[in-house]
Design a protein around this motif. Structure first.
Motif, PDB file in Angstrom:
ATOM      1  N   PHE A 797      22.402  18.570  15.511  1.00 37.40           N
ATOM      2  CA  PHE A 797      22.058  17.197  15.147  1.00 37.40           C
ATOM      3  C   PHE A 797      20.601  16.922  15.478  1.00 37.40           C
ATOM      4  N   ARG A 816      27.959  21.273   9.570  1.00 32.90           N
ATOM      5  CA  ARG A 816      29.080  21.874  10.310  1.00 32.90           C
ATOM      6  C   ARG A 816      30.311  21.758   9.432  1.00 32.90           C
ATOM      7  N   GLU A 904      38.995  15.933   3.213  1.00 36.38           N
ATOM      8  CA  GLU A 904      38.931  16.469   4.570  1.00 36.38           C
ATOM      9  C   GLU A 904      39.367  15.364   5.511  1.00 36.38           C
ATOM     10  N   LEU A 906      41.447  14.115   9.306  1.00 39.17           N
ATOM     11  CA  LEU A 906      41.804  14.460  10.683  1.00 39.17           C
ATOM     12  C   LEU A 906      42.884  13.485  11.091  1.00 39.17           C
ATOM     13  N   ASN A 982      38.747  22.415  18.980  1.00 39.50           N
ATOM     14  CA  ASN A 982      37.780  22.017  17.956  1.00 39.50           C
ATOM     15  C   ASN A 982      36.891  23.191  17.565  1.00 39.50           C
TER      16      ASN A 982
ATOM     17  N   MET B   1      30.130  17.072   5.994  1.00 42.08           N
ATOM     18  CA  MET B   1      31.390  16.426   5.619  1.00 42.08           C
ATOM     19  C   MET B   1      31.304  15.947   4.171  1.00 42.08           C
ATOM     20  N   ARG B 252      34.074  18.917  26.091  1.00 42.70           N
ATOM     21  CA  ARG B 252      32.941  19.743  26.470  1.00 42.70           C
ATOM     22  C   ARG B 252      32.203  20.240  25.222  1.00 42.70           C
ATOM     23  N   HIS B 253      32.994  20.724  24.285  1.00 41.86           N
ATOM     24  CA  HIS B 253      32.450  21.202  23.002  1.00 41.86           C
ATOM     25  C   HIS B 253      31.722  20.067  22.280  1.00 41.86           C
ATOM     26  N   ARG B 257      27.488  18.858  20.991  1.00 42.10           N
ATOM     27  CA  ARG B 257      27.250  18.690  19.548  1.00 42.10           C
ATOM     28  C   ARG B 257      27.241  17.202  19.198  1.00 42.10           C
ATOM     29  N   PRO B 258      26.211  16.510  19.606  1.00 42.48           N
ATOM     30  CA  PRO B 258      26.190  15.065  19.352  1.00 42.48           C
ATOM     31  C   PRO B 258      26.075  14.788  17.849  1.00 42.48           C
ATOM     32  N   GLY B 259      26.392  13.567  17.495  1.00 45.40           N
ATOM     33  CA  GLY B 259      26.132  13.132  16.113  1.00 45.40           C
ATOM     34  C   GLY B 259      27.186  13.540  15.110  1.00 45.40           C
ATOM     35  N   ARG B 262      33.400  13.470  13.680  1.00 44.27           N
ATOM     36  CA  ARG B 262      34.663  14.158  13.404  1.00 44.27           C
ATOM     37  C   ARG B 262      35.215  14.834  14.646  1.00 44.27           C
ATOM     38  N   LEU B 263      34.312  15.294  15.491  1.00 42.58           N
ATOM     39  CA  LEU B 263      34.777  16.007  16.683  1.00 42.58           C
ATOM     40  C   LEU B 263      35.547  15.044  17.585  1.00 42.58           C
ATOM     41  N   ARG B 266      38.905  14.083  15.957  1.00 41.16           N
ATOM     42  CA  ARG B 266      39.945  15.107  16.109  1.00 41.16           C
ATOM     43  C   ARG B 266      40.569  15.037  17.507  1.00 41.16           C
TER      44      ARG B 266
END
Lengths: 988, 492
Positions: A797, A816, A904, A906, A982, B1, B252-253, B257-259, B262-263, B266
């Motif tokens: 990012f 990603r 897509e 979630l 993830n 995305m 942690r993951h 991975r900012p921004g 979706r992370l 999830r």
């Protein structure tokens, strides 16, 4: 080599200096104003008010109100006075010209209205200006960059130009571990192995990355990955869909064709040709037939096609929608035009007339979807082709001989043949309900079934005639139930203890004769009983039967001894009036000729033979015998070829019993349907396509008697024409879309006005022209894209990029990616050590199956360890009505829809599926079992599992967390966790 | 995305709403109403721009196989008068399977009910008690005479496969009412799927989050994958510890991975899943229902065995239980529940497709359906939920006024019946009569299509059916295609 490519295009920059300085001459600007705003009413054809403005002479001559132009005197020129003011009179019905435009016209007139002599203007009204996607593909010059330090390929030049204009640049290159994971998922749909990662990390060769790309593109896994993308677009499925969602057991050869095509890097034009008209453009090849699975890939309404009566309104609706699917599939896939919007009215946004749409339907007017035979082995294709050629040669010899024969046998022969011809063409009459005799159903084909007639007393038998059924009820048509192998016996004992075989067709398969009466000569042998025994039954939908319309036993004098006699059968379905044993001798059958006619016919044929014997000379007789011998030899050789395979594809003929009234190549009439309604047919429409591509003919010739395939061939040629800009832009955009997660045009199936605009039009045209003109190799395109700096940059990012370009259309970082359903499932299998790499063949069925009126598909009954079911997901048997819940929840493509891009999501259901689905739980166990053998202790095993699943060793904190969990609840729970991480489900 | 290229303001808005969902579950649903309101997307109304939705939830009762209108709700004295005589509507009749037989009366008597005096056949008599709450439409017309396409049409508005079900559209338009349960739930007939299978309740091209969650109370796992199958290593405690560890690894993951929202979305989806694991079994557990409620729904046993043959007793149990579960789902925030009566076409008959023997199939199916549906209406009413819960009773087409063979009826795509109840519907009325045989609409020029019914339902939910769109393959798709008029006469 790639380094050289890099140098050569850098050299190209030098050839192009900065843009030329602006013209001082005013005429070009004025010409543009006139062409865009005036000539739609004032050109040579439409001189409104009598005025044309195409040339200086015309303008000076003026119209009804006098000259338009007085050079040097703008105030006196009507041209100016009509366009100035707050509410100018001109352009009528259009927007007023801007003050700047008016000023240009003014200055130009004042300057004496200079107009180059030869220059004739043309109407280029803005409204008619071509939409971007319809303009010819132009190979653009590479732009000049302020800073080209990040450039690896021409792609980067185009992308950096826009980024740099915003003060941005690419992210730095991603690390090698990330790159390999990205590349392997992208090109194979699988994760890299720890060994592959190690090898890449250690490779010091400056071309290490390129070598990986080459390795991945050369692997058979590549075609499996990219075929899945293509199957989304063409909505491939293994059942029909709708109610009665029957299996389509022969769809898979098309799926395999796509995989092979991508692995073999098939030339793209050839790929299109085979899918639209392979039978015509590449006859005698396997792929020419199998490719036609494309047109048949979508859903098909079994009830509508098979069970509805011919001539009913619902039948017409069914066929209309069926062709609509073929038209939409073809045009969306290859051109990105939403032609289906023009079914009820002219397209509301794009230049597609309703007639264009129906002319596309006319291209497919003769085809249905059904199983079609082909030779899977190319050498058999070759051998069959040779036999065909031999037969053609033989037929030529027969023709020559025929002339000789007619010369020698004279008028008598001609008269005889005329009689024979006449008798053979007797009208079969009106179909009646009494179809014939029908055995009980058998689940096996190799069961014997018989039916026999009792002549009442011993009779001399001259000829036995037997006729196949014609089932008109469900359009099943001629030859229904006619067995594949059979024999005919005569006997005096009702149980055939003294059977004498008079016809033996039990050794090789017999082609279904339909309703042509079959006859055998018995030469006056005496018998009381005649028995017909099927030794290999006729296939029905999912079972096997014997059915026969009529049996006629002619005495040498020509009377039918079997008329109305008792019939006995091993078993019979008694369902009068259609089916009952006594129908076999009721004197009715739907076929050419009645018994007496048939007798006459055999007599005439015998007389013909006699005549030939008498009148031919020795040479002609020798030739006749030779031809007969060669024909028998040929038949034998043909019978010895391996049996043909089947593919569900576009076809004009269907095998008897399929229930479809095929066209046999005669196109169904296509009417323009007012408001899309079958109740309001308008004029007849011939084959053609959309008219909006300049320079390409939009209506295809269709002279009477032209084979239907020429229509599809014409469309294939239109699609693959280098001048068709849509085809080339469409495919490169599709490929781009899958590499980056977003197309240059982000609506790959819609290049019209409702679609997205290209983010980088020049790049799109660069790729399209490069692809079109340099070998049409998809692998070359993949290579070009994945070796770009744009592709190799990190996905990290960056606030500045996010601020300027939230959707990342400019690609200031890599996107990603979330794993698609298939990639996720395959990765789980791969990591668990369970992936079954066998290629091709029928799909595995991850469900319990119960055939019924509407078949039942029971996924909950499936065992994830069942044989075959650990193959790659591209080999999954795709049911339309009952999608596999696990894959559906993970956003897999719906085979009922043309899927240009997947959704897509979630969702909580997704989380539940990944945690609890039986497949996931079982694989977690297998995965744990696998890593147990990789290290002696728990920390080592956890580390091994982490490396296999995520491609890296765990950080100490991660290792601790996983090891604790494994210690408390077993390794399988740690493995299950990794599948849900993830990091496992996303690719940086 | 990947995202739709939203060129319209409206679609940008819908995208924003989708983002809200991804980020915040229930918050999205609430925020949505405000958003829709502000952007002027709420249905325009005679009462002014801000008229509140009349209904919040929908139950769709779907009779698979084509339920006969002229043996249930559409009373035609002429059929009784002409019973057994040749049937002549004065035009050529094209039937699906047969040639027209004689005029055939309903096998059972008709009676009048309620203030409205609605004639209802004994086959569905239990609904008589609710007649004054129900609004009937007797001039529905189908666009196909074939079960598959016609079922698609009633379920999705299109005769083709691949379009989103009404429940998916409603979820897409209004979002969720509860964090703990899905938005759209379907209860298939316990004997199996209707024609087209689960494609009838698919999300089509809408994002998969709008697909229905299937609940099969008789199955070993009523909701697929809600819990892990029996295995050697998964226990409640291992699940809890695994989820906790998973959340830590994922956080942690994510922090590296900012921004990328979706992370986080999830990670939240696993939290939602855990909530659903707690809520869903409770909804399906009928043992806490008081005896009088169980009796009302005809659920005389909680352990209901599935049989292939139809019997009245079984039908009452099956349909009653599904209606009771529907009520419990609605109570707990499910927005759209679809309950099916009738499975696929097969033998013995297990749906409403009575070609051979109408009395044999329609009586048990009709009695069972009517018992459960009446219980649902009464129960919702006594709980005060009928005011904002809309019930739609439908089927794919009707059946002919003449006989097929001597005891059956063939398909009638030209006329059939729907009824609505609750949520802003004016009860006790009949709209759009059929002709004297119930063969075609009385006014053939003005039939009712499913588009009109769908438009009316969306209207009552506060949505303008012309504005609820989703771009797919170049077309702004609607539930109502390019058709549909709100049926004003039906509105309370």
């Amino acid at each position: 080599m790639r380094a050289i490519v890099g140098l050569s295009f850098l050299a190209v920059f030098a050839l192009f200096g900065p843009a030329r300085s602006a013209e001082t001459d005013l005429f070009p600007a004025v010409a543009t104003i006139l062409e865009r705003h005036c000539l739609s009413c004032h050109d040579a054809k439409k001189t409104k008010g009598g005025l044309s403005l195409i040339s200086l002479q015309a303008a000076l001559a003026g119209g009804d109100s006098g000259p338009a132009l007085v050079p040097g005197k703008s105030v006196e020129s009507l041209l100016l006075s009509q366009i100035v003011g707050i509410k100018p009179r001109m352009p009528r019905g259009g927007k007023p010209l801007t003050p700047a435009q008016v000023q240009i016209v003014n200055k130009w007139i004042e300057a004496g209205a200079p107009w180059p002599k030869s220059r004739i203007l043309e109407d280029h009204a803005e409204a008619k200006e071509l939409w971007w996607s319809l303009r010819p593909v132009q190979r653009p010059a590479l732009p000049v960059l302020k800073d080209s330090s990040q450039v690896r390929t021409p792609i980067d030049v185009f992308l950096l130009q826009k980024l740099q204009a915003q003060g941005l640049s690419f992210n730095p290159e991603a690390d090698r571990r990330t790159l390999l994971r990205r590349l392997t998922f992208d090109l194979h749909g699988l994760p890299p192995t720890p060994e592959e990662i190690e090898a890449f990390l250690r490779d010091n060769d400056p071309h290490a990355y390129d070598k990986v790309v080459d390795r991945l593109l050369a692997s058979p896994r590549h075609g499996e990955r990219w075929a899945r993308h293509w199957l989304d677009v063409v909505h491939y499925g293994d059942t029909h869909g709708y109610d009665k969602d029957k299996l389509r057991p022969n769809a898979w050869p098309y799926r395999d064709y796509v995989i092979r095509a991508f692995n073999e890097d098939k030339h793209y034009s050839r790929f299109i040709e085979e899918q639209v008209a392979g039978d015509v453009l590449h006859p005698g090849t396997r792929d020419g037939i199998v490719g036609l699975g494309f047109l048949a890939a979508g859903p098909w309404d079994f009830v509508g096609h098979v069970e509805l009566r011919e001539g009913s309104l619902d039948k017409a609706i069914t066929r209309n929608l069926d062709r609509d699917d073929m038209v939409a599939t073809t045009m969306n896939t290859f051109t990105g035009l939403t032609v289906q919007c023009a079914r009820c009215h002219d397209h509301k946004f794009d230049p597609i007339a309703q007639e264009d749409y129906y002319s596309l339907q006319a291209v497919f007017a003769a085809i249905d979807r059904a199983d079609r035979s082909f030779d899977a082995d190319p050498t058999t294709v070759q051998r069959r082709k040779e036999l065909q050629d031999l037969e053609a040669g033989l037929n030529r010899r027969r023709g020559t001989l025929n002339e000789v024969i007619h010369k020698q046998a004279g008028q008598d022969l001609a008269a005889l043949e005329e009689q024979i011809e006449k008798l053979s063409k007797i009208d079969p009459g009106i179909p009646r309900a009494e179809f014939g005799y029908h055995s009980q159903l058998s689940l096996r084909q190799d069961v014997e079934k018989w039916v026999q007639v009792d002549l009442g007393k011993r009779l001399p038998i001259g000829t036995i005639v037997y006729v196949g059924c014609h089932d008109t009820f469900n359009n099943i048509g001629p030859g229904f139930g006619f067995p594949v192998r059979y024999k005919i016996e005569i006997a005096d004992d009702p149980d055939f203890k003294d059977a004498r075989v008079v016809e033996d067709r039990t050794k090789v398969d017999v082609p279904n004769p339909g309703i042509r009466p079959q006859s055998i000569k018995v030469n006056g042998q005496q018998a009381r009983f005649v028995r017909f025994t099927a030794t290999k039954l006729a296939p029905r939908m999912n079972d096997y039967i014997l059915a026969l319309a009529e049996m006629i036993v002619l005495t040498p004098e020509g009377t039918n001894g079997a008329a109305g006699v008792p019939v006995r059968a091993m078993d019979s379905i008694e369902a009068p009036p259609r089916w009952r044993a006594s129908n076999l001798v009721d004197g009715y059958y739907f076929g050419i000729g009645k018994p007496e006619v048939f007798h006459d016919l055999t007599t005439l044929q015998a007389r013909r033979k006699d005549l030939l014997d008498r009148s031919l000379d020795a040479a002609a007789r020798r030739e006749l015998a030779a031809i007969e011998r060669l024909q028998i030899d040929l038949n034998g050789r043909r019978a010895a070829l391996p049996p043909e395979a089947l593919v569900y594809a576009a076809t004009t003929t269907v095998k008897p019993g399929s229930g479809i009234a095929a066209t046999n190549g005669k196109p169904r009439p296509i009417h323009l349907l007012k408001r899309g309604s079958e109740k309001q047919p308008g004029k007849l429409v011939g084959p053609g396509t959309v008219a909006c591509i300049a320079g390409l003919e939009s209506r295809f010739p269709a002279p009477e008697g032209q084979p239907e395939g020429q229509r599809r061939a014409a469309l294939a040629r239109w699609l693959t024409d280098p001048r068709n800009p849509l085809t080339w832009r469409s495919i490169v955009n599709r490929v781009w879309h899958y590499h980056f997660g977003q197309g240059i045009v982000d609506t790959p199936n819609d290049f019209g006005r409702m679609g997205g605009a290209p983010s980088h039009p020049e790049l799109l045209d660069y790729l399209a022209s490069d692809f079109r003109d340099n070998g049409q190799s998809l692998k070359a395109l993949h290579r070009l894209i994945v070796t770009s700096a744009a592709y190799r940059q990190s996905s990290a990012f960056r606030p500045d990029v996010a601020q300027a370009d939230a959707g990342n259309r400019l690609l200031g970082r890599m996107n990603r990616r979330k794993l698609e359903a298939e990639a996720l499932r395959d990765a789980v299998l791969h990591v668990s050590g369970k992936l079954d790499g066998r290629q091709f063949g029928p799909g595995f069925k991850p469900f319990g199956f119960l055939d019924d009126h509407s078949p039942h598909y029971k996924y909950e009954e499936h065992d994830p360890d069942a044989p075959d079911s650990q193959r790659r997901s591209v080999y999954r048997f795709l049911v339309r009505s009952v999608p596999e819940p696990f894959m559906e929840t993970l956003d897999c493509a719906d085979p009922s829809l043309l899927v240009e891009r997947r959704n897509e999501t979630l969702t909580a259901l997704q989380a539940l599926a990944l945690l609890n689905n039986r497949f996931m739980v079982r694989m977690a166990e297998h995965f744990a079992h696998r890593v147990e053998s990789l290290a002696p202790d728990l920390p080592g095993r956890v580390a091994a599992a982490h490396r296999l699943a995520l491609g890296r060793v765990p950080e100490p904190a991660e290792a601790r967390l996983l090891t604790d969990l494994a210690a408390k609840h077993g390794l399988a729970n740690a493995c299950r966790l990794l599948f849900n991480a993830n990091e496992f489900c996303f690719v940086d | 995305m990947t995202r739709d290229p939203r060129t319209h303001r409206q679609q940008t808005l819908l995208d924003r709403r989708r983002a809200l969902w991804e980020l915040g579950g229930g918050l999205g649903g609430i925020a949505l109403a405000g958003l829709l309101d502000r952007e002027g997307l709420l249905a325009s109304s005679t009462k002014g721009p801000n008229h509140p939705a009349r209904a919040k939830r929908v139950v769709q009762l779907f009779m698979s196989g084509a339920a006969s209108q002229c043996d249930t709700f559409d009373y035609k004295p002429r059929l009784a008068r002409d019973h057994g005589k040749a049937w002549d509507p004065g035009e050529k009749v094209e039937l699906f399977q047969s040639s027209p037989g004689n005029t055939m009366a309903a096998p059972w008597p008709w009676r009048q009910y309620g203030q409205s005096g609605k004639w209802i056949n004994d086959c569905v008599a239990p609904l008589g008690a609710c007649a004054d709450d129900m609004a009937f439409i007797h001039n529905l017309v189908a666009k196909s005479n074939v079960h598959g396409p016609a079922t698609f049409m009633q379920a999705t508005g299109f005769v083709l496969p691949g379009f989103p079900s009404m429940g998916a559209w409603v979820g897409y338009g209004l979002g969720r009412l509860s964090d703990n349960l899905p938005t759209f739930v379907v209860l298939p007939d316990p004997r199996g799927y209707p024609p087209n299978g689960p494609k009838n309740w698919s999300a089509g091209f809408l994002p998969a989050e709008h697909q229905a969650t299937m609940v099969r109370p008789s199955a070993k796992n009523p909701i697929a994958d809600l819990f892990a199958p029996k295995s050697s290593f998964v226990t409640a405690q291992s699940d809890a510890d695994t989820l906790a560890a998973l959340a830590r690894l994922n956080r942690r993951h994510e922090s590296e991975r900012p921004g990328d929202s979706r992370l986080d979305a999830r990670i939240r989806s696993y939290e939602l899943a855990a909530k659903m694991q707690l809520s869903a079994p409770e909804v399906l557990d009928l043992s806490k229902e008081p005896a009088h409620v169980l009796k009302l729904y005809g659920v005389d046993s909680l352990d209901i065995e599935v049989k292939t043959e139809i019997s009245e007793k079984q039908e009452i149990r099956y349909f009653g239980r599904n209606c009771l579960i529907a009520r419990r789902l609605l109570e707990r925030g499910v927005r759209f529940v679809q309950v099916w009566s009738g499975a696929d076409n097969g033998f013995p008959r297990r749906n409403w497709d009575s070609h051979e023997d109408l009395a044999r199939d329609h009586w048990p199916l009709g009695r069972g359906m009517a018992h459960g549906a009446a219980a649902l209406i009464q129960d919702l009413k006594q709980r005060g939920m009928l005011d904002d819960t809309l019930i739609l009773w439908t089927t794919e087409f009707g059946r002919m006024p003449c006989s097929q063979g001597s005891k059956g009826r063939d398909h009638n795509p030209f006329v059939f019946t729907n009824w609505l109840c609750g949520g802003g519907i004016r009860g006790g009325i009949t709209h759009g009569p059929s002709d004297e045989w119930s063969y075609k609409p009385a006014d053939s020029a003005h039939p009712t299509y499913c588009y009109d019914v769908h438009a009316t339902i969306l209207h009552l939910l506060g949505i303008d059916h012309e504005k609820l769109t989703y771009r797919h393959n170049g077309i702004d798709r609607r539930l109502t295609d390019v058709h549909g008029h709100v049926i004003k006469q039906l509105l309370a």
